[in-house]
Enzyme design. Structure first.
Site, PDB file in Angstrom:
ATOM      1  N   GLU A 180       8.795  15.709  16.693  1.00 56.02           N
ATOM      2  CA  GLU A 180       9.277  15.551  15.318  1.00 56.02           C
ATOM      3  C   GLU A 180       8.566  16.566  14.420  1.00 56.02           C
ATOM      4  O   GLU A 180       7.344  16.546  14.307  1.00 56.02           O
ATOM      5  CB  GLU A 180       9.018  14.129  14.815  1.00 56.02           C
ATOM      6  CG  GLU A 180       9.588  13.878  13.436  1.00 56.02           C
ATOM      7  CD  GLU A 180       9.398  12.440  12.975  1.00 56.02           C
ATOM      8  OE1 GLU A 180      10.280  11.944  12.253  1.00 56.02           O
ATOM      9  OE2 GLU A 180       8.381  11.834  13.340  1.00 56.02           O
ATOM     10  N   CYS A 201      12.886  10.700   8.439  1.00 49.80           N
ATOM     11  CA  CYS A 201      12.634  10.237   9.807  1.00 49.80           C
ATOM     12  C   CYS A 201      13.866  10.325  10.691  1.00 49.80           C
ATOM     13  O   CYS A 201      13.745  10.495  11.904  1.00 49.80           O
ATOM     14  CB  CYS A 201      12.084   8.812   9.779  1.00 49.80           C
ATOM     15  SG  CYS A 201      13.080   7.666   8.815  1.00 49.80           S
ATOM     16  N   GLU A 205       9.229   1.011  11.318  1.00 47.26           N
ATOM     17  CA  GLU A 205      10.279   2.035  11.210  1.00 47.26           C
ATOM     18  C   GLU A 205       9.571   3.369  11.327  1.00 47.26           C
ATOM     19  O   GLU A 205       8.873   3.791  10.401  1.00 47.26           O
ATOM     20  CB  GLU A 205      11.030   1.879   9.887  1.00 47.26           C
ATOM     21  CG  GLU A 205      12.365   2.618   9.876  1.00 47.26           C
ATOM     22  CD  GLU A 205      12.259   3.971   9.224  1.00 47.26           C
ATOM     23  OE1 GLU A 205      12.156   4.972   9.977  1.00 47.26           O
ATOM     24  OE2 GLU A 205      12.292   4.037   7.993  1.00 47.26           O
ATOM     25  N   LYS A 235       0.845  -1.195   0.000  1.00 45.48           N
ATOM     26  CA  LYS A 235       0.000   0.000   0.000  1.00 45.48           C
ATOM     27  C   LYS A 235       0.879   1.244   0.000  1.00 45.48           C
ATOM     28  O   LYS A 235       1.467   1.603   1.026  1.00 45.48           O
ATOM     29  CB  LYS A 235      -0.924   0.049   1.212  1.00 45.48           C
ATOM     30  CG  LYS A 235      -1.994   1.160   1.055  1.00 45.48           C
ATOM     31  CD  LYS A 235      -2.665   1.525   2.345  1.00 45.48           C
ATOM     32  CE  LYS A 235      -1.948   2.590   3.124  1.00 45.48           C
ATOM     33  NZ  LYS A 235      -1.901   3.920   2.434  1.00 45.48           N
TER      34      LYS A 235
END
Length: 489
Positions: free
Chosen positions: A388, A291, A257, A181
């Site tokens: 973040e 990330c 992750e 996906k």
């Protein structure tokens, strides 16, 4: 300089065929450079996931062509896929620049890394083997590494084609079948990959591609009883949902992750200009949408003021604009929503007392552009130092001692990446040992390659991708024990 790119595939890819969604629904794919609709793509939901999983399950039957082919044949198929990507490299790079807003040169680099990933794991296909074990009790024992089964692969929008390769390549090398996906924001390159997978000779059902939204298609994959393994890259918030949904269904294996708030520690013995440039690229690459971006820049007090001035100057030189302009090094953020989230955090930094020395505003343009932003006088308790941001925002913090900076580096819920710049190797190794992080880079940053395992500590996820560790996440270990009969003369 907006470029028109032909869009060749907009349907779901199931059982080696392009098909409409069962519901006939579509989703808009937005050009982040202009805010305009590029095209409409079929929107998968639970009914389409069911069809994709059924195709993958059939392709994974014990007597299927995929399960019975030689391991070297699997490797040859993956190599053929890499060859086909080479032929379409320019088109893939154009799609990534259009769909994800990447500067064209960065997009081409991503495609080259994608090719390298498929080639690396093609070589692993016939080298996944177990061991013989000197077990007690008059037996011979051995292990086999076997494919897990049907893998649900859910990838993000920041590196669309590369993240597809990171997951598909080891899964296929190990002999699994896949339901992929892609993000609803960036589905176009994955669908082209489907065409090449068929052309490379993969049997029907081995790879299925279902663009859709997380709460519908993504949740259906995570909850599906006929999916044996999930691999997800994305936010920690969504990772928790996937972990929970997987546990509610068939307790499938999960690799996550997730997010990061990575420190880059800079001591006073460095070449200052070089250190400023490494730190700059650690934050601003891919519009800050990485990330493991080194957004917490810890600078020793002895060089702090000089570092801030040079970081400010470098950020102000950074050219923002159309990804197809060869002079542009920073394109737009992926969406209006993401740009709003970034700006809300930027404003929080200003309100909490950080000094915005560069940027801090939306950049001119029709799309979702943000100025390269640098904050100085940042403290560890500020939101910009703890959350973040996932955008082009650097936070520069001052430190004095090694013990202090290791403790401060570890004072986060994340643990994906970390870096240190120093000429003292003992100091560097002390930091590498003390910091809680899945990757540590010394005198460089984000030097990840296909050969090196990548993944996080704490809420940056669990499991590893790339290298030998990537294979381990896609195999089951089976122990076979044989009783040795003793015959007496």
């Amino acid at each position: 300089m907006h470029r028109r790119i032909p869009i060749l595939h907009t349907q779901l890819f199931i059982n080696n065929e392009f098909v409409d969604a069962v519901s006939k629904k579509t989703l808009d794919v937005i050009n982040p450079t202009t805010g305009e609709v590029i095209t409409e793509v079929s929107e998968a939901d639970a009914a389409d996931v069911d069809l994709a999983v059924a195709a993958a399950r059939a392709a994974f039957k014990r007597d299927s062509p995929w399960r019975t082919c030689d391991a070297s044949e699997r490797g040859a198929a993956i190599h053929r896929l890499a060859d086909l990507i080479v032929e379409e490299k320019e088109y893939f790079a154009d799609l990534e620049a259009l769909d994800a807003g990447k500067p064209r040169a960065e997009a081409e680099f991503d495609v080259e890394c994608t090719i390298a990933t498929f080639r690396y794991y093609a070589g692993w296909s016939d080298k996944i083997h177990g061991k013989t074990i000197p077990a007690d009790g008059g037996v011979i024992s051995m292990t086999r590494h076997e494919p897990i089964g049907v893998c649900g692969l859910i990838i993000p929008w920041n590196y669309p084609i590369l993240m597809a390769a990171w997951k598909l390549a080891p899964a296929l090398a190990a002999g699994n079948c896949c339901v992929l996906k892609p993000s609803e924001n960036t589905p176009l390159s994955a669908l082209v990959l489907g065409k090449l997978i068929k052309a490379a000779g993969f049997p029907p059902g081995v790879v299925n591609i279902v663009p859709g939204y997380g709460p519908t298609a993504g949740r259906a994959i995570a909850m599906h009883d006929d999916i044996d393994k999930i691999a997800f890259t994305g936010s920690t918030k969504v990772g928790r949902l996937i972990q929970s949904a997987s546990g509610e269904s068939n307790l499938k294996r999960v690799t996550l992750e997730l997010g990061g708030k990575s420190p880059l520690v800079i001591f006073g013995d460095v070449d200052l200009d070089e250190a400023v440039e490494i730190a700059h690229n650690a934050v601003f690459a891919n519009m800050g949408q990485c990330c493991c971006a080194g957004t917490r820049t810890y600078v020793h007090e002895g060089i702090y003021d000089a570092f801030v001035e040079k970081a400010k100057a470098l950020a102000e030189k950074r050219k923002v604009g159309d990804p197809f302009d060869p002079e542009v090094v920073q394109g737009p953020q992926i969406s209006a929503l993401q740009a709003e989230r970034i700006m809300e955090l930027v404003e929080s930094g200003k309100k909490e007392g950080a000094k915005c020395v560069a940027g801090g505003k939306r950049a001119p343009g029709e799309g979702f552009f943000i100025e390269p932003t640098v904050f100085a006088d940042v403290t560890d308790n500020m939101r910009i130092a703890r959350e973040e941001i996932f955008g082009p925002v650097q936070q520069i913090l001052k430190f004095s001692t090694m013990d202090e900076v290791i403790d401060r580096s570890n004072d986060t819920r994340y643990g994906l990446g970390a870096g240190i710049l120093t000429k003292d190797i003992d100091r560097a190794l002390e930091f590498a040992q003390g910091v809680q992080s899945g990757s540590v880079w010394i005198n460089c940053y984000d030097a990840s390659t296909v050969q090196t395992p990548f993944g996080g500590y704490k809420q940056s996820g669990h499991g590893r991708e790339l290298g030998y560790a990537g294979i381990n996440e896609y195999v089951e270990t089976k122990t076979i024990t044989i009783k040795v009969a003793k015959k007496h003369s």
